[in-house]
Design an enzyme around this catalytic site. Structure first.
Site, PDB file in Angstrom:
ATOM      1  N   GLY A 128      12.249   7.977   2.829  1.00  0.00           N
ATOM      2  CA  GLY A 128      12.790   9.291   2.194  1.00  0.00           C
ATOM      3  C   GLY A 128      13.309   9.933   3.397  1.00  0.00           C
ATOM      4  O   GLY A 128      13.235  11.312   3.323  1.00  0.00           O
ATOM      5  N   ALA A 129      13.989   9.416   4.436  1.00  0.00           N
ATOM      6  CA  ALA A 129      14.301  10.106   5.691  1.00  0.00           C
ATOM      7  C   ALA A 129      15.720  10.810   5.511  1.00  0.00           C
ATOM      8  O   ALA A 129      16.195  11.365   6.506  1.00  0.00           O
ATOM      9  CB  ALA A 129      14.339   9.186   6.706  1.00  0.00           C
ATOM     10  N   SER A 257       0.064  16.494  -1.108  1.00  0.00           N
ATOM     11  CA  SER A 257       0.321  18.088  -1.403  1.00  0.00           C
ATOM     12  C   SER A 257      -1.047  18.556  -1.808  1.00  0.00           C
ATOM     13  O   SER A 257      -2.159  18.013  -2.139  1.00  0.00           O
ATOM     14  CB  SER A 257       1.295  17.904  -2.690  1.00  0.00           C
ATOM     15  OG  SER A 257       1.327  19.319  -3.279  1.00  0.00           O
ATOM     16  N   TYR A 288       2.575  13.780 -11.258  1.00  0.00           N
ATOM     17  CA  TYR A 288       2.758  14.066  -9.678  1.00  0.00           C
ATOM     18  C   TYR A 288       1.481  14.397  -8.898  1.00  0.00           C
ATOM     19  O   TYR A 288       1.171  14.041  -7.937  1.00  0.00           O
ATOM     20  CB  TYR A 288       3.712  15.110  -9.570  1.00  0.00           C
ATOM     21  CG  TYR A 288       4.119  15.558  -8.045  1.00  0.00           C
ATOM     22  CD1 TYR A 288       4.909  14.970  -7.273  1.00  0.00           C
ATOM     23  CD2 TYR A 288       3.442  16.788  -7.571  1.00  0.00           C
ATOM     24  CE1 TYR A 288       5.080  15.244  -5.812  1.00  0.00           C
ATOM     25  CE2 TYR A 288       3.663  17.133  -6.392  1.00  0.00           C
ATOM     26  CZ  TYR A 288       4.748  16.328  -5.536  1.00  0.00           C
ATOM     27  OH  TYR A 288       4.847  16.804  -4.198  1.00  0.00           O
TER      28      TYR A 288
END
Length: 408
Positions: A128-129, A257, A288
Site C-alpha cells: 500500500g505504498a 490501530s 476493521y
C-alpha cells in the site's frame, strides 16, 4: 573548508563555553577544554559517558587529509565539516546512572526519525505504498538509501508515486510490483516474482488496509476487510519468511490501530465465521477493529516463531483519524476525517512510528511489542493473549490451506 562548529545536541547535553565535544575513530566521545588544554571522557556538566554507533548518515564520507586531519564530507548537501555527524545521535554508555529519555513522539516525522541513518544495501517491501502513510514510509526510507519495493494494487498510482520520489531524489532506488491483497493468487504471484529477482529482504512493512467498505466476498470467498488487512498479509509473510531468515537481521512491521481495542474477539468465540462473517453479521467498523486486533496478535506470535532466527516483528498505531485515503469508501467517513484533519498528524508524522519500528537501533533484536507515537504502548488485554494469538494463527493457516488446496 566549511564551518566546523559542533552539531547541535539536546539542550541539557550542550557543553559549557570553552569546551568542545569530539569523537575518536573508535566511536568514543570525549570532551576537550580549550582553556586548560585538557581532555576527559565524561561530559563536563552531566558526567555522562557517550558513544556513537553504526554507519555514517546517508550521503556522508569520512576522509583523511594529507596532513592527517580527519574530516567529513556531506555529498548530499555539498558540505564539509571537521565534526563527525554522528555526534548529534551519540548515546549514553549503558551502565551510566541516567534515566531513559524518549527520543521521538507524536510530533516527530519519519524523516526526523531517520536522521543519521544510512539504509544502503537494505531491501524493503512496503504494501500500500502508493498513498498516505505507506507512501511517506516508502519515500522516507528510499531517501536514506534503502531499495524500496512498492507493493500496490493500483500500478498507475504507484508509478506516479515512484516518479515523484525519483524527481525529488534522483538517486533513490524504487521498484513497483503488483500486489492485490484481495486475491490470494496475486499474493502468491508477487512472492514468486520477488524470489525470481534473487533479492534479499530486510524490511517487510505490512501497511496496506481497507476501511469502511460494504460487505464484499473476495474471489477466495473471504470477507474483504479480513482478507486484505490480515489474511493476505499473513500469507505474504509465510511465503517470504525463508528470504527474511536468510537476510537476517530482518524486521516485519505490522501497521495496526488503536481501533483494535473495539472488538470482542476471544478464545470463546474465535472461528472462521467470526473472522470472516456473512452479510447478516457484518459491520464495517467492527470488521476493521477485528482486523486490527488480528494484526497485533499475528505480529506477537510471528515474533515468537522467527526471533530465534533474528527476524523480529513489531506492530504499531500510526495516528488517529488521519486523512490518508482509508476513508474513501463512504462519504460520511470522508467528512469526519476531513473535519478532523486540522487536529491530526500529517502523513510524515503518521509514518514516523512505522519508520521508527523498522529502522531504530534501539529496537535491534526486540520484537513482539506494540508501539504508538514512537514509544512502546500497552495494547488491549486481548492483544496480549498468547493463547488467542496461537488460535488465530492456526485458524488462519486452516483458512488458507482450504483455499489454496494444500497445507501452508
Amino acid at each position: 573548508m566549511a564551518d566546523n562548529a559542533i552539531l547541535d545536541t539536546d539542550s541539557d547535553d550542550e557543553v559549557p563555553p570553552g569546551w568542545e565535544e569530539r569523537v575518536t575513530l573508535s566511536g568514543k566521545v570525549y570532551y576537550a577544554n580549550h582553556e586548560s588544554k585538557s581532555t576527559q571522557w565524561t561530559h563536563p556538566t552531566t558526567g555522562k559517558r557517550k558513544t556513537i554507533k553504526g554507519e555514517l548518515p546517508y550521503g556522508w564520507e569520512r576522509k583523511v587529509g594529507e596532513d592527517g586531519l580527519v574530516f567529513y564530507v556531506d555529498h548530499v548537501n555539498q558540505k564539509t565539516t571537521l565534526t563527525d555527524p554522528r555526534l548529534a545521535f551519540a548515546e549514553v554508555v549503558k551502565g551510566d546512572n541516567t534515566a531513559f529519555r524518549q527520543k521521538f513522539d507524536g510530533n516527530s516525522t519519519a524523516l526526523e526519525v531517520l536522521q543519521g541513518r544510512d539504509l544502503t544495501g537494505q531491501y524493503a517491501i512496503v504494501t500500500g505504498a502508493n498513498s498516505g502513510i505507506g507512501y511517506e514510509t516508502a519515500r522516507s526510507i528510499a531517501f536514506h538509501g534503502a531499495k524500496v519495493i512498492m507493493a500496490c494494487r493500483n500500478l498507475n498510482s504507484a508509478e506516479a508515486c515512484k516518479k515523484a520520489i525519483m524527481t525529488e531524489r534522483p538517486d533513490s532506488q524504487v521498484e513497483v510490483m503488483h500486489l492485490d491483497l484481495s486475491s490470494l493468487a496475486s499474493v502468491k504471484d508477487f512472492a514468486d516474482k520477488y524470489k525470481d529477482n534473487k533479492w534479499p529482504l530486510h524490511l517487510l512493512i505490512l501497511n496496506a488496509a481497507v476501511f469502511g467498505i460494504q460487505h464484499t466476498w473476495t474471489e477466495d470467498h473471504l470477507e474483504m476487510t479480513f482478507q486484505v488487512n490480515h489474511l493476505s498479509h499473513f500469507y505474504l509473510t509465510k511465503l517470504l519468511w525463508d528470504i527474511l531468515m536468510k537476510s537476517a537481521p530482518a524486521r516485519i512491521i505490522v501497521v495496526s490501530s488503536e481501533s483494535h481495542r473495539g472488538t470482542d474477539l476471544s478464545m470463546a468465540n474465535i472461528s472462521e465465521e467470526k473472522l470472516s462473517p456473512n452479510a447478516e453479521n457484518y459491520s464495517d467498523l467492527k470488521a476493521y477493529n477485528l482486523s486490527k486486533l488480528c494484526n497485533i496478535l499475528f505480529s506477537m506470535h510471528l515474533n515468537r516463531l522467527l526471533s530465534p532466527y533474528r527476524v523480529t516483528s513489531l506492530s504499531l498505531h500510526p495516528g488517529n483519524i488521519m486523512y490518508s485515503g482509508l476513508q474513501r469508501n463512504w462519504w460520511l467517513y470522508r467528512l469526519l476525517f476531513l473535519l478532523a484533519r486540522p487536529f491530526t498528524k500529517s502523513m510524515q508524522q503518521g509514518a514516523a512510528t512505522t519508520v521508527y519500528c523498522a529502522t531504530s537501533h534501539d529496537l535491534e533484536d526486540i520484537g513482539g511489542l506494540y508501539f504508538n507515537n514512537c514509544c512502546r504502548c500497552p495494547p488491549s488485554t486481548a492483544a496480549e493473549d498468547e493463547n488467542l494469538a496461537k488460535a488465530l494463527w492456526d485458524i488462519s493457516e486452516q483458512m488458507l490451506s482450504k483455499r489454496i488446496g494444500r497445507p501452508i
